[in-house]
Design an enzyme around this catalytic site. Sequence first.
Site, mmCIF file in Angstrom:
data_model
loop_
_atom_site.group_PDB
_atom_site.id
_atom_site.type_symbol
_atom_site.label_atom_id
_atom_site.label_comp_id
_atom_site.label_asym_id
_atom_site.label_seq_id
_atom_site.Cartn_x
_atom_site.Cartn_y
_atom_site.Cartn_z
ATOM 1 N N HIS A 73 18.116 -6.800 11.624
ATOM 2 C CA HIS A 73 17.012 -7.435 12.359
ATOM 3 C C HIS A 73 16.793 -6.851 13.760
ATOM 4 O O HIS A 73 16.587 -7.578 14.730
ATOM 5 C CB HIS A 73 17.241 -8.934 12.462
ATOM 6 C CG HIS A 73 17.125 -9.664 11.151
ATOM 7 N ND1 HIS A 73 16.327 -9.218 10.121
ATOM 8 C CD2 HIS A 73 17.688 -10.838 10.719
ATOM 9 C CE1 HIS A 73 16.419 -10.073 9.112
ATOM 10 N NE2 HIS A 73 17.238 -11.054 9.442
ATOM 11 N N GLU A 111 10.347 -13.942 4.066
ATOM 12 C CA GLU A 111 10.134 -12.911 5.081
ATOM 13 C C GLU A 111 9.393 -11.738 4.445
ATOM 14 O O GLU A 111 9.994 -10.914 3.756
ATOM 15 C CB GLU A 111 11.477 -12.452 5.646
ATOM 16 C CG GLU A 111 12.333 -13.574 6.212
ATOM 17 C CD GLU A 111 13.799 -13.213 6.247
ATOM 18 O OE1 GLU A 111 14.144 -12.217 6.924
ATOM 19 O OE2 GLU A 111 14.596 -13.898 5.578
ATOM 20 N N HIS A 162 10.826 -14.903 10.873
ATOM 21 C CA HIS A 162 12.033 -15.464 10.248
ATOM 22 C C HIS A 162 12.044 -16.991 10.346
ATOM 23 O O HIS A 162 13.077 -17.587 10.679
ATOM 24 C CB HIS A 162 13.279 -14.874 10.912
ATOM 25 C CG HIS A 162 14.481 -14.829 10.028
ATOM 26 N ND1 HIS A 162 15.008 -15.940 9.427
ATOM 27 C CD2 HIS A 162 15.266 -13.780 9.630
ATOM 28 C CE1 HIS A 162 16.078 -15.606 8.723
ATOM 29 N NE2 HIS A 162 16.252 -14.293 8.825
#
Length: 369
Positions: A126, A333, A196
């Site tokens: 991420h 996502e 997210h």
Amino acid sequence: MSCSKVGGSCCRRAVTLTVDDFGFVKTNTDEGNGIKRFTWTNANTKSSAQVITYGAIITSLKFPDKDGNVEDIVFGFDSVEEYQSVKNRYYGATIGRVANRIAKGKMTLDGKDYTLATNNGANHLHGGIQGFDKVVWDSYVRGNKVFLTYHSKDMEEGYPGDLIATVSFELTKNNEFLVDYKAVVTKPSPVNLTNHSYFNLAGHGKGSEELYKHQFTVNADRITEVDSTGIPTGNLPPVSGTVFDLRVPKTLGDVINKVPNAKGYDHNFCVTKASSQELAFVAKAHHPPSGRVMEVYSNQPGVQFYTGNFLPETDVSQGKGAVYKKHGAFCFETQIYPDAINHPNFPKVVLYPGEEYHHSTVFKFLIEN
């Protein structure tokens, strides 16, 4: 706390937009930043949404059930300090420069090797140690739409080239929450942005008991196979005959414990779509007791379906007056496949100077009795 109308004639629209203050954070320099919070309110449907400039985070989404009872359906916190704390697990955040995992934090681009920050064991996750979820975004408003921008500098977290990212948010009168991402770069670089948010359509504090009642549909006939660390092997096996076949609705409680070698779903589904750039139906979540439905549409080739497997079981996290535990929420996502930079058979993830990255996602909220 100050509050004001923005967007000029917004008071005459079905959806109004206001802005107020959401605290103050220190940056990597000696300077600090005041955090803005934007609130959309749909008086006709009693719905609302909130976004803050720290992390371009969705902090709240409130929608009524079939009886008109309004619940906040996303995980979040009441203060920016909590979003900066270790108990925050990317709740509602904009993720970048690259969402999901990159194996060993290594990539080769145009013959040059790069080493990225590693923050998920040996892997990059991420965007790294300080991804886009941990920075303050600039903001401006146009009509009923909020635009947040961030300048990621050359070699930030190991990525080559400067990147300018813009994310826009808007709640429509039809209870669609629109998220649109654009980016440009000065050097070739992988780019894969997403949001997210953790959803529980029964209410953000209702826990696994209600999440297991959700029915899920995912428009995908293949998944990206992963190893024990969540890194894709490069194989794209068909879902037919497996627990990953969600092309027709499945009740989560009936299937979550059948996911092999995992504590639930945390997999990229390869979206079935006719065109690479047009919006397509991605997934649907339905909570029959409340009647709430969320449909997801996107132009991205994949979607990570995650069922909160790594949320704490005993050392519980608390947000907005609720307790957040394992399997207390799910994520959809929308994304390019994980670790695409290291798999030539995956969709293109490298953005070149002169090109524009464009990712659109629509979260549509409905009631089904």
